[in-house]
Enzyme design. Structure first.
Site, PDB file in Angstrom:
ATOM      1  N   HIS A 148     -34.146 145.576 -10.879  1.00 21.85           N
ATOM      2  CA  HIS A 148     -33.466 145.562 -12.255  1.00 21.85           C
ATOM      3  C   HIS A 148     -33.799 147.003 -13.196  1.00 21.85           C
ATOM      4  CE1 HIS A 148     -37.487 143.728 -13.221  1.00 21.85           C
ATOM      5  NE2 HIS A 148     -37.287 143.779 -14.325  1.00 21.85           N
TER       6      HIS A 148
ATOM      7  N   ASP B 234     -40.273 149.647 -16.710  1.00 22.50           N
ATOM      8  CA  ASP B 234     -41.333 149.543 -16.160  1.00 22.50           C
ATOM      9  C   ASP B 234     -41.269 149.483 -14.404  1.00 22.50           C
ATOM     10  OD1 ASP B 234     -40.410 146.909 -16.720  1.00 22.50           O
ATOM     11  OD2 ASP B 234     -42.086 146.065 -16.152  1.00 22.50           O
ATOM     12  N   HIS B 235     -39.919 149.278 -14.082  1.00 22.20           N
ATOM     13  CA  HIS B 235     -39.621 149.159 -12.848  1.00 22.20           C
ATOM     14  C   HIS B 235     -38.820 150.437 -12.257  1.00 22.20           C
ATOM     15  CE1 HIS B 235     -40.643 144.747 -11.906  1.00 22.20           C
ATOM     16  NE2 HIS B 235     -40.710 144.801 -13.282  1.00 22.20           N
TER      17      HIS B 235
ATOM     18  N   HIS C 125     -35.393 147.424 -16.231  1.00 25.54           N
ATOM     19  CA  HIS C 125     -36.432 147.522 -17.184  1.00 25.54           C
ATOM     20  C   HIS C 125     -37.202 148.635 -16.876  1.00 25.54           C
ATOM     21  CE1 HIS C 125     -36.422 143.143 -18.795  1.00 25.54           C
ATOM     22  NE2 HIS C 125     -35.371 143.915 -19.408  1.00 25.54           N
TER      23      HIS C 125
END
Length: 276
Positions: free
Chosen positions: A87, A91-92, A89
């Site tokens: 996904h 942090d990913h 976000h």
């Protein structure tokens, strides 16, 4: 001290970089926080006898981490051939563009805005690289673009933020939708029943050895929270901040703004079903 074997999903213990299954290696990003737990788990996947690898969730835009992922692959005799995102976000996914530059790979994701290259990801897709097979499982709810990846050869599933290795996942209004999230949990549970999935490789936290137990814990937790929110509203706590103060009184107040977004998603779910 609590025995890890008695915790939901049977977490494996400390979160560290290194092999997690025969085909999955974790490279832990240096971005720990209350929301990211120990940091983002960047997954390096490959068949043991192949020189090609797939990376899932390069993580934050941290040059040291991104190069560490590349170095880890090279030390294992692998070349990163493809990048996937669970996904969008940060942090990913924030480091995906730079990681693509470092590796010369395309980036595949559900959200077209996150892709680099012509191919996206969707239900029914099978990603095959160097003999490795990953089956795309749409699991919206945490975000509208959330995906999981079923790794049949290891009887494992990579869940991004849909299931974490510790604690529970935030379903935050407005992008987070509780109804579809519950459907996604049930879909993951069906993988444990119908496809023999035993292991959860989460986006944060330790590997879980009991996938079905983890899903059952999540479903029970959501049922309990919904009952608490419904009871709070019926007791006169009408607004989301009022419900948070009542239901989440034992939670660190610094987390209340995030809890309010979760409560808004729960209130929306209850209204959609005529419970309020």
């Amino acid at each position: 001290m609590t025995d890890a074997a008695s915790l939901p999903g049977r977490p494996r213990g400390l979160v560290t970089s290194g092999p997690a299954t025969a085909r999955a290696v974790n490279v832990l990003a240096p971005n720990p926080s209350a929301m990211t737990l120990d940091g983002t788990n960047t997954w390096l996947l490959s068949e043991p006898d192949s020189d090609l690898a797939v990376v899932v969730d390069p993580g934050p835009l941290d040059e040291g981490h991104l190069r560490h992922v590349v170095d880890t692959a090279e030390k294992l005799g692998k070349r990163v051939a493809l990048t996937l995102l669970t996904h969008g976000h940060p942090d990913h996914a924030e480091g995906a563009g730079r990681f693509a530059e470092l590796t010369g790979t395309s980036v595949r994701a559900l959200d077209p805005a996150l892709r680099l290259g012509d191919e996206g990801l969707g239900e029914g897709d099978v990603v095959a690289v160097g003999g490795l097979e990953l089956r795309v499982v749409p699991t919206p709810g945490h975000t509208s673009d959330s995906l999981s990846f079923h790794l049949p050869a290891d009887r494992a599933v990579l869940t991004g933020d849909t299931i974490l290795g510790r604690g529970t996942t935030m379903v935050a209004h407005p992008d987070g939708r509780l109804g579809v999230y519950l459907d996604s949990l049930r879909r993951l549970r069906s993988l444990t029943v119908d496809d023999g999935v035993r292991t959860v490789l989460p986006g944060h936290g330790p590997v879980l050895e009991d996938a079905q137990g983890a899903v059952d814990f999540y479903l029970a937790h959501r049922t309990s929270r919904l009952a608490q929110v419904e009871a709070a509203v019926l007791a006169g706590h009408r607004t989301a901040p009022e419900v948070v103060a009542h239901v989440y009184a034992d939670v660190d107040r610094s987390l209340w703004p995030a809890a309010e977004l979760s409560v808004r998603a729960q209130l929306e779910y209850l209204r959609e079903r005529g419970a309020l």
